[in-house]
Scaffold this active site. Structure first.
Site, PDB file in Angstrom:
ATOM      1  N   CYS A  64      69.413  86.897  20.462  1.00  0.00           N
ATOM      2  CA  CYS A  64      69.751  87.922  21.607  1.00  0.00           C
ATOM      3  C   CYS A  64      68.668  88.823  21.951  1.00  0.00           C
ATOM      4  O   CYS A  64      68.957  89.607  22.997  1.00  0.00           O
ATOM      5  CB  CYS A  64      70.974  88.523  21.335  1.00  0.00           C
ATOM      6  N   ASP A  65      67.413  89.066  21.280  1.00  0.00           N
ATOM      7  CA  ASP A  65      66.543  90.076  21.784  1.00  0.00           C
ATOM      8  C   ASP A  65      65.059  89.529  21.305  1.00  0.00           C
ATOM      9  O   ASP A  65      64.361  90.394  20.546  1.00  0.00           O
ATOM     10  CB  ASP A  65      66.791  91.429  20.981  1.00  0.00           C
ATOM     11  N   LEU A  66      64.970  88.223  21.533  1.00  0.00           N
ATOM     12  CA  LEU A  66      63.420  87.601  21.182  1.00  0.00           C
ATOM     13  C   LEU A  66      62.556  88.224  22.004  1.00  0.00           C
ATOM     14  O   LEU A  66      62.611  87.986  23.264  1.00  0.00           O
ATOM     15  CB  LEU A  66      63.587  86.214  21.199  1.00  0.00           C
ATOM     16  N   ASN A  70      59.501  92.002  18.305  1.00  0.00           N
ATOM     17  CA  ASN A  70      60.423  91.927  17.441  1.00  0.00           C
ATOM     18  C   ASN A  70      59.765  90.272  16.599  1.00  0.00           C
ATOM     19  O   ASN A  70      60.514  89.724  15.875  1.00  0.00           O
ATOM     20  CB  ASN A  70      61.876  91.311  17.934  1.00  0.00           C
ATOM     21  N   SER A 102      65.951  91.874  26.288  1.00  0.00           N
ATOM     22  CA  SER A 102      65.025  92.801  27.235  1.00  0.00           C
ATOM     23  C   SER A 102      64.624  92.167  28.211  1.00  0.00           C
ATOM     24  O   SER A 102      64.451  91.214  28.480  1.00  0.00           O
ATOM     25  CB  SER A 102      63.852  93.200  26.094  1.00  0.00           C
TER      26      SER A 102
END
Length: 146
Positions: A64-66, A70, A102
């Site tokens: 959900c936030d690659l 990260n 993002s």
């Protein structure tokens, strides 16, 4: 990353992972003056991220936030990377958030507010691969509307 321990509460699962410090892929791109990397280096990064995503896919976990921030380089001047920050992660069948990813790496499903799967992480990876090669985000925008 190495999972050291875990425990659950009625509402959350806690994962205790190895401590990792290092330069993020974003910082590495920045240190390279946003010029992008060779195809060979990008391929090394991409294959490792794909292995991580394959593992997440197997267990139906959505990161959900690659994004480049990260992805950490495990050691300076080496191409080994580790995927970090699972704070927004969820199981595919237990999606908790609607506002995820993002902005530069956000998949169409999220922008449209429709159901999402692990496929959104593959979208983000495609955006990261482009950024590694070219040095700038594929879908840069000043705000949500852009």
């Amino acid at each position: 990353i190495k999972l050291l321990d875990s425990f659950e509460t009625p509402k959350e699962i806690y994962l205790i992972q190895e401590y990792i410090s290092g330069v993020s892929l974003y910082q590495f791109i920045k240190n390279n003056d946003f010029q992008g990397f060779s195809i060979a280096l990008t391929k090394r990064f991409t294959l490792q991220i794909l292995v991580a995503l394959q593992y997440l896919f197997k267990y139906k976990i959505v990161h959900c936030d690659l994004k480049p921030e990260n992805v950490l380089l495990a050691k300076p001047n080496k191409s080994k990377v580790k995927l970090i920050d699972f704070g927004s992660s969820c199981f595919e069948d237990e999606r908790y958030y609607t506002y995820i990813q993002s902005r530069f790496y956000r998949a169409p499903e999220i922008m449209l507010g429709i159901a999402y799967t692990t496929a959104i992480d593959m979208w983000s990876l495609g955006c990261i691969v482009f950024e590694c090669l070219v040095g700038i985000p594929l879908f840069a925008g000043e705000n949500e509307r852009d």
